[in-house]
Write a protein that holds these residues in place. Structure first.
Motif, PDB file in Angstrom:
ATOM      1  N   GLU A   4      27.917  37.258  41.868  1.00 47.59           N
ATOM      2  CA  GLU A   4      28.564  36.296  40.997  1.00 47.59           C
ATOM      3  C   GLU A   4      29.838  36.935  40.448  1.00 47.59           C
ATOM      4  N   LEU A   5      30.978  36.460  40.929  1.00 47.24           N
ATOM      5  CA  LEU A   5      32.272  37.033  40.565  1.00 47.24           C
ATOM      6  C   LEU A   5      32.508  36.978  39.065  1.00 47.24           C
ATOM      7  N   GLY A   6      32.227  35.838  38.456  1.00 48.30           N
ATOM      8  CA  GLY A   6      32.453  35.684  37.023  1.00 48.30           C
ATOM      9  C   GLY A   6      31.650  36.668  36.197  1.00 48.30           C
ATOM     10  N   LYS A  11      31.421  41.463  32.898  1.00 52.97           N
ATOM     11  CA  LYS A  11      30.714  42.700  32.569  1.00 52.97           C
ATOM     12  C   LYS A  11      31.640  43.915  32.586  1.00 52.97           C
ATOM     13  N   TYR A  12      32.503  44.015  33.581  1.00 53.14           N
ATOM     14  CA  TYR A  12      33.307  45.225  33.763  1.00 53.14           C
ATOM     15  C   TYR A  12      34.807  45.014  33.552  1.00 53.14           C
ATOM     16  N   GLY A  13      35.227  43.808  33.270  1.00 52.72           N
ATOM     17  CA  GLY A  13      36.648  43.499  33.187  1.00 52.72           C
ATOM     18  C   GLY A  13      37.417  44.305  32.161  1.00 52.72           C
ATOM     19  N   TYR A  14      36.915  44.374  30.942  1.00 56.05           N
ATOM     20  CA  TYR A  14      37.648  45.078  29.897  1.00 56.05           C
ATOM     21  C   TYR A  14      37.698  46.577  30.161  1.00 56.05           C
ATOM     22  N   LEU A  15      36.611  47.123  30.667  1.00 56.58           N
ATOM     23  CA  LEU A  15      36.590  48.547  31.019  1.00 56.58           C
ATOM     24  C   LEU A  15      37.601  48.833  32.132  1.00 56.58           C
ATOM     25  N   ALA A  16      37.667  47.951  33.121  1.00 56.53           N
ATOM     26  CA  ALA A  16      38.632  48.112  34.214  1.00 56.53           C
ATOM     27  C   ALA A  16      40.059  48.018  33.693  1.00 56.53           C
ATOM     28  N   ILE A  17      40.307  47.102  32.768  1.00 51.41           N
ATOM     29  CA  ILE A  17      41.645  46.961  32.187  1.00 51.41           C
ATOM     30  C   ILE A  17      42.031  48.249  31.474  1.00 51.41           C
ATOM     31  N   LEU A  29      46.729  43.860  35.017  1.00 49.46           N
ATOM     32  CA  LEU A  29      46.932  42.927  33.898  1.00 49.46           C
ATOM     33  C   LEU A  29      47.193  41.513  34.397  1.00 49.46           C
ATOM     34  N   ILE A  30      47.909  41.387  35.497  1.00 51.64           N
ATOM     35  CA  ILE A  30      48.131  40.054  36.072  1.00 51.64           C
ATOM     36  C   ILE A  30      46.785  39.434  36.469  1.00 51.64           C
ATOM     37  N   LEU A  31      45.958  40.220  37.164  1.00 54.22           N
ATOM     38  CA  LEU A  31      44.632  39.719  37.561  1.00 54.22           C
ATOM     39  C   LEU A  31      43.774  39.410  36.334  1.00 54.22           C
ATOM     40  N   SER A  32      43.900  40.219  35.292  1.00 52.73           N
ATOM     41  CA  SER A  32      43.126  39.992  34.069  1.00 52.73           C
ATOM     42  C   SER A  32      43.586  38.726  33.358  1.00 52.73           C
ATOM     43  N   GLY A  33      44.885  38.464  33.378  1.00 57.26           N
ATOM     44  CA  GLY A  33      45.392  37.209  32.816  1.00 57.26           C
ATOM     45  C   GLY A  33      44.863  36.016  33.581  1.00 57.26           C
ATOM     46  N   LEU A  34      44.796  36.162  34.900  1.00 57.73           N
ATOM     47  CA  LEU A  34      44.214  35.102  35.733  1.00 57.73           C
ATOM     48  C   LEU A  34      42.738  34.904  35.397  1.00 57.73           C
ATOM     49  N   ALA A  35      42.018  36.023  35.211  1.00 61.34           N
ATOM     50  CA  ALA A  35      40.600  35.927  34.833  1.00 61.34           C
ATOM     51  C   ALA A  35      40.442  35.285  33.451  1.00 61.34           C
ATOM     52  N   ALA A  36      41.382  35.561  32.548  1.00 67.64           N
ATOM     53  CA  ALA A  36      41.336  34.922  31.228  1.00 67.64           C
ATOM     54  C   ALA A  36      41.573  33.417  31.350  1.00 67.64           C
ATOM     55  N   HIS A  37      42.479  33.040  32.218  1.00 73.83           N
ATOM     56  CA  HIS A  37      42.711  31.618  32.443  1.00 73.83           C
ATOM     57  C   HIS A  37      41.455  30.939  32.966  1.00 73.83           C
ATOM     58  N   ARG A  38      40.725  31.633  33.816  1.00 73.05           N
ATOM     59  CA  ARG A  38      39.497  31.069  34.399  1.00 73.05           C
ATOM     60  C   ARG A  38      38.341  31.089  33.394  1.00 73.05           C
ATOM     61  N   GLY A  39      38.515  31.748  32.239  1.00 75.21           N
ATOM     62  CA  GLY A  39      37.482  31.755  31.211  1.00 75.21           C
ATOM     63  C   GLY A  39      36.528  32.933  31.284  1.00 75.21           C
ATOM     64  N   TYR A  40      36.775  33.885  32.157  1.00 76.91           N
ATOM     65  CA  TYR A  40      35.892  35.050  32.282  1.00 76.91           C
ATOM     66  C   TYR A  40      36.163  36.102  31.221  1.00 76.91           C
ATOM     67  N   LEU A  41      37.396  36.157  30.749  1.00 78.41           N
ATOM     68  CA  LEU A  41      37.801  37.125  29.741  1.00 78.41           C
ATOM     69  C   LEU A  41      38.586  36.396  28.659  1.00 78.41           C
ATOM     70  N   SER A  42      38.668  37.007  27.498  1.00 83.76           N
ATOM     71  CA  SER A  42      39.450  36.448  26.397  1.00 83.76           C
ATOM     72  C   SER A  42      40.880  36.970  26.520  1.00 83.76           C
ATOM     73  N   ALA A 159      38.335  26.731  41.178  1.00 84.00           N
ATOM     74  CA  ALA A 159      37.050  27.430  41.235  1.00 84.00           C
ATOM     75  C   ALA A 159      36.527  27.572  42.660  1.00 84.00           C
ATOM     76  N   ARG A 160      36.834  26.622  43.513  1.00 88.43           N
ATOM     77  CA  ARG A 160      36.291  26.675  44.876  1.00 88.43           C
ATOM     78  C   ARG A 160      36.916  27.775  45.730  1.00 88.43           C
ATOM     79  N   ILE A 161      38.090  28.276  45.322  1.00 86.59           N
ATOM     80  CA  ILE A 161      38.722  29.335  46.115  1.00 86.59           C
ATOM     81  C   ILE A 161      38.980  30.617  45.302  1.00 86.59           C
ATOM     82  N   GLU A 162      38.437  30.691  44.090  1.00 81.72           N
ATOM     83  CA  GLU A 162      38.753  31.852  43.253  1.00 81.72           C
ATOM     84  C   GLU A 162      38.269  33.163  43.841  1.00 81.72           C
ATOM     85  N   ARG A 163      37.120  33.173  44.489  1.00 82.37           N
ATOM     86  CA  ARG A 163      36.623  34.408  45.105  1.00 82.37           C
ATOM     87  C   ARG A 163      37.616  34.889  46.151  1.00 82.37           C
TER      88      ARG A 163
END
Length: 188
Positions: A4-6, A11-17, A29-42, A159-163
């Motif tokens: 489960e990508l989300g 779980k590990y996003g902030y540590l990776a950042i 940071l670009i990928l993290s901003g994208l993840a924030a847009h998707r709702g996985y990170l704040s 969501a259908r192509i985020e992975r």
């Protein structure tokens, strides 16, 4: 093997950042901003964690420059021209240089070490560096967030192509790192 990508990002996003921004981090940071847009990170936490990692990494490089700068420049003379440019910029506009050095391609990581070889006090560097780190982190994470909004607008149900998007981004990052290292090895 399915994952489960989300959940993995959450779980590990902030540590990776944090780990990724200690030395570099724009792509992360670009990928993290994208993840924030998707709702996985704040988004605000992404910016803060990115700024913290970037600021701490730069302070470590500053300290290395302060203690080992002349020896490092003697060992790696190819960095002398860039060091000369940073020194000249520090002489003319110290505060602006400290804030802006992280946005300058080619001296993002080495710039703080070179600044460490100047007479700039550590506390002044740390305060101005923190200001630059917040702006830098917000800029790159914001670019990822904006990319997510644009992709959703163009593609609809993202969501259908985020992975595939995250997977392709990771593959491109790895290929870019390998290509850069091969290029550097060949250039020597």
């Amino acid at each position: 093997m399915s994952f489960e990508l989300g959940a993995l990002i959450a779980k590990y996003g902030y540590l990776a950042i944090f780990a990724g921004t200690l030395a570099e981090g724009e792509t992360l940071l670009i990928l993290s901003g994208l993840a924030a847009h998707r709702g996985y990170l704040s988004f605000p936490v992404v910016v803060l964690v990115g700024a913290l990692g970037g600021a701490l990494g730069d302070m470590a490089f500053f300290r290395l420059g302060r203690h080992f700068g002349p020896d490092l420049l003697a060992r790696f003379p190819r960095f002398a021209p860039a060091a000369g440019r940073v020194h000249a910029m520090i002489e003319r506009h110290p505060a602006a240089t400290i804030i802006a050095v992280r946005f300058m391609y080619g001296i993002r990581t080495g710039g703080p070490a070179v600044i460490g070889t100047t007479r700039v006090p550590f506390v002044k560097f740390a305060l101005l560096n923190a200001v630059g780190a917040v702006g830098w982190s917000a800029c790159w994470a914001g670019a990822g967030y904006a990319f997510g909004k644009a992709a959703q607008h163009v593609l609809g149900d993202f969501a259908r192509i985020e992975r595939e998007v995250f997977g392709a981004a990771i593959i491109l990052i790895v290929l870019g790192i390998v290509a850069y290292r091969l290029w550097r090895a060949h250039a020597k």
